[in-house]
Design an enzyme around this catalytic site. Structure first.
Site, mmCIF file in Angstrom:
data_model
loop_
_atom_site.group_PDB
_atom_site.id
_atom_site.type_symbol
_atom_site.label_atom_id
_atom_site.label_comp_id
_atom_site.label_asym_id
_atom_site.label_seq_id
_atom_site.Cartn_x
_atom_site.Cartn_y
_atom_site.Cartn_z
ATOM 1 N N SER A 35 31.424 -14.920 8.267
ATOM 2 C CA SER A 35 29.844 -14.883 8.229
ATOM 3 C C SER A 35 29.474 -13.779 9.248
ATOM 4 O O SER A 35 29.994 -12.727 9.162
ATOM 5 C CB SER A 35 29.518 -16.225 8.398
ATOM 6 O OG SER A 35 28.101 -16.250 8.170
ATOM 7 N N ASP A 69 27.511 -17.067 -3.595
ATOM 8 C CA ASP A 69 26.996 -17.313 -2.116
ATOM 9 C C ASP A 69 25.533 -16.670 -2.026
ATOM 10 O O ASP A 69 25.405 -15.540 -2.403
ATOM 11 C CB ASP A 69 28.139 -16.454 -1.314
ATOM 12 C CG ASP A 69 27.775 -16.824 0.213
ATOM 13 O OD1 ASP A 69 26.578 -17.312 0.704
ATOM 14 O OD2 ASP A 69 28.742 -16.544 1.024
ATOM 15 N N HIS A 74 29.075 -20.808 0.850
ATOM 16 C CA HIS A 74 29.208 -19.798 2.178
ATOM 17 C C HIS A 74 30.278 -20.693 3.163
ATOM 18 O O HIS A 74 29.677 -21.465 3.836
ATOM 19 C CB HIS A 74 27.946 -19.687 2.614
ATOM 20 C CG HIS A 74 27.925 -18.635 3.796
ATOM 21 N ND1 HIS A 74 28.085 -17.197 3.574
ATOM 22 C CD2 HIS A 74 27.610 -18.680 5.120
ATOM 23 C CE1 HIS A 74 28.042 -16.714 4.822
ATOM 24 N NE2 HIS A 74 27.819 -17.611 5.745
#
Length: 735
Positions: A592, A678, A724
């Site tokens: 991320s 995502d 995600h």
């Protein structure tokens, strides 16, 4: 069941997981409890049609990238731009899928061996760990493999009664994320989340001899019972949570809007004080907060404001024996402090009480009593209030501490937890009047181990209930690396005690450094497997993260982002200098927003590492923060800055943004996992990053004829399903 199944299939799960509270529970197989038939009837006659994640570990924030292209005033040109962008996206995706299909068979034998080993470790450790228990008097509620059970505290769980089953509703791909039991235990609210999205739906079940589904509410994020039959909940839309509703379940059933947040930077969630005296409506941005109170004895009255938001000040509310306890960052240093308000007379009317509170604040902060202040560079990990004591879990220089504040003796006891411990998890919903606090400790290579603190005996007890073997051959080392500005940056290192010639061993470095969030150091089977195979694991607690308090985050966000990059470079250099591996055996892992620092290092110091592994990485900060129509851009200006209004900010972001700084040079090999659906890091941005990186590496190889010159592998694995940075066992195994 058929009616409810049809109803649920027509609803979209829609509560995007954003805040740090109540992480999703991992679905575990049945332990000693056999499957039982669940009888659930559909009695809901209507669903809430209003349109519009608990304190603890966090789902990694962020994030989304964006499609490139400029806004064009002409509607026809704009449509043409969208079509062109979509076509580019499809072509890039098709090309990467073809590349993956050609490359993945190369790793077939290795994949098979790793999978078998991980499954063996998973069966050894995970199946022996139970799911969290919620105690309500003599009743114990717990979740196993998508079912919710009720057992008596003095009766074995073998006789547990099943109350709810996800499978019986026809949702094999959904899991239970959150459970809340009403004070009188007549109702149970459950949030269900799909395996392939971040969205959730709340189901309210009326308990009894035959559990009955009373209501299904879509797009719910957080929810709490204010009274026996009054539920408050927040709804989400486009990754934003700004509306709070109240719904009732007896006599005159109705739902009404009770609070709306107007500022797009703020996110709203709900929490009940431990004594259940107040329900708090918490509106938080990245740096500022505001709390409204609902008296649980008068749940239909309007919420009352505690303290108007002040830029840069965060505060949270607890309540004990007619006194408010405020956990706040107000004052210097801007770290958390526990504040006790003046005594107030017990009121039966919330408005009268809040007027009294406002009078206290108007007389000045000198009327507040400081209960406890954190030491410098100390992180408050969690805070739990009990009837006569308060427990704080703290982190300082990588070590975990348990601080117990006694409201009776007015003393503070500090206990240093075992050196190997990196993460803790408090017992789910401990009773307010309990004499013992239960929690678990773990590390990336140590499975969760149970501990208890006795308030009466003032001592820590190690629970010997699990049959899981203790890890004895793993050594934990804590180091400090000196960064460019002389700041000391903590590093946590794990390696096998029996390993020799560590400079020849492979090293996996982890980094995050954003949002004031700590690196995830919970137990993972793959980390233990790497230790057993001779790897060294290093966790770099760089600025921008939260490992050393709020100031540590401030020193690594906005115009200080490059400090995190300098910290990471210093950490890797120190590891190599101390004999922990060498550049040609070093890999860097990030997920991320951690992709910002990892990708930046890959551009500035590619010779420090041989490989980089990224999961759903955020790699194009500049283009993302230039597009305010994206759902999180305005909210995240407090983390990255606002390049649209500040030219210096734009230049600064451009100086470190991974996508913007790709150039022809010898890059390390790169493996990226991305998720097709995502919502936080849409695939297009990652596809463009991979294409640009691969082109730069090929350009460099074509221009040089150095002996031993090599072309790195740059591989993108696009998962058709998953969320995600999905942390479920199945996706972790695939990764």
């Amino acid at each position: 069941c058929a009616g409810l199944r049809n109803l649920l299939q027509g609803l979209s799960f829609s509560a995007k997981h954003h805040c740090k509270h109540n992480p999703p529970q991992t679905v575990r197989p049945y332990s000693k409890i056999g499957p039982k038939k669940c009888h659930i009837l559909d009695r809901s006659k209507s669903t809430c049609t209003h349109r519009t994640a608990p304190p603890g570990s966090v789902l990694l924030c962020r994030f989304f990238s964006c499609k490139e292209g400029t806004k064009v005033p002409s509607k026809r040109k704009q449509n043409t731009s969208i079509v062109t962008s979509d076509l580019l996206h499809k072509n890039l995706l098709k090309s990467e899928q073809k590349n993956w299909n050609n490359i993945s068979p190369t790793y077939k034998a290795m994949t098979k061996r790793i999978k078998e080993k991980l499954e063996e470790l998973h069966n050894m450790y995970t199946l022996n760990s139970g799911s969290p228990r919620m105690r309500f008097g003599e009743n114990v509620y717990f979740e196993e493999n998508g079912c919710i059970f009720l057992a008596k505290a003095d009766d074995g769980e073998e006789n547990a009664e099943i109350l709810f089953s996800v499978e019986d509703l026809g949702f094999s791909d959904a899991f239970i994320q959150r459970i809340r039991i009403s004070p009188d235990q007549r109702y149970m609210a459950i949030s269900l989340k799909s395996e392939n999205s971040e969205e959730a739906t709340c189901i309210i079940v009326k308990l009894g001899n035959l559990p009955v589904v009373e209501k299904v509410i879509p797009s719910v994020f957080s929810f709490e019972w204010a009274a026996n039959d009054v539920l408050y909940y927040t709804t989400q839309k486009n990754l934003k949570c700004q509306n709070v509703f109240m719904t009732t379940f007896t006599y005159q059933k109705y739902t009404k809007l009770v609070y709306t947040e107007q500022d797009a930077r703020f996110f709203v969630d709900l929490y009940c004080t431990k004594d259940r005296h107040f329900l708090t409506i918490n509106s938080n941005s990245k740096t500022t907060s505001e709390v409204w109170l609902v008296d649980c004895r008068h749940p239909f009255e309007s919420p009352a404001l505690v303290q108007a938001r002040t830029t840069g000040v965060v505060y949270h509310i607890e309540h004990r024996k007619d006194q408010l306890y405020i956990l706040t960052t107000y004052g210097e240093p801007a770290e958390y402090k526990a504040i006790l308000t003046d005594n107030y007379i017990h009121r039966t009317n919330l408005d009268t009480y809040c007027t009294s509170y406002r009078n206290i604040t108007s007389r000045g902060k000198e009327n507040w009593q400081l209960v406890y202040a954190l030491e410098k560079k100390t992180k408050l990990v969690d805070f739990e209030m009990f009837s006569d004591d308060c427990i704080m879990f703290l982190k300082n220089a990588g070590h975990l501490y348990l601080n117990v504040i006694s409201f009776v003796s007015h003393s503070v006891q500090s206990i240093k937890l075992p050196t190997w411990a990196c993460e803790f998890e408090l017992e789910s919903h401990p009773e307010h009047t309990t004499s013992t606090c239960y929690f678990q400790l773990s590390s990336p290579v140590h499975p969760p181990k149970c501990f208890a603190y006795s308030f009466k005996e003032n001592n820590l007890i190690e629970q010997a209930v699990q049959e899981v073997p203790i890890i004895t051959n793993c050594h934990t080392t804590r180091l400090l690396a000196k960064s460019k500005d002389e700041t000391l940056v903590p590093i946590t290192v794990f390696h096998n005690k029996n390993s020799k010639e560590l400079h020849r061993k492979p090293l996996l470095v982890h980094v995050y450094g954003a949002y004031g969030i700590d690196l995830n150091m919970s137990f993972k089977e793959e980390k233990l497997m790497l230790i057993e195979e001779g790897w060294i694991l290093a966790y770099c607690h760089v600025r921008g993260g939260g490992e050393q308090g709020l100031g540590w985050h401030r020193d690594g966000c906005q115009h200080n982002k490059l400090k995190g990059l300098h910290d990471l470079r210093a950490c890797i250099l120190l590891l190599h200098q101390l004999g922990f591996s060498q550049p040609k055996h070093t890999a860097l892992a990030a997920a991320s927003a951690g992709g910002v620092l990892a990708g930046a290092l890959c551009n500035t110091d590619p010779a420090l590492i041989r490989a980089m592994v990224l999961q759903a990485p955020f790699v194009d900060v500049l283009n993302t923060m230039m597009k305010t129509h994206l759902p999180l851009t305005i909210e995240e200006q407090e983390e990255w800055g606002n390049p649209l209004e500040d030219e210096k900010c734009m230049k600064y972001i451009k100086s470190y943004c991974p996508y913007q700084n790709i150039k022809p040079q010898c890059y390390p090999s790169v493996f990226i996992t991305a998720y097709e659906n995502d919502e936080r890091t849409p695939l297009t941005g990652i596809l463009q990053y991979v294409q640009k990186l691969r082109k730069a590496a090929l350009d460099h190889a074509s221009r040089t004829s150095e002996k031993g010159n090599w072309i790195p592998n740059i591989i993108l694995d696009v998962q058709a399903s998953g969320r995600h940075c999905d942390s479920s066992w199945e996706h972790s195994l695939s990764e």
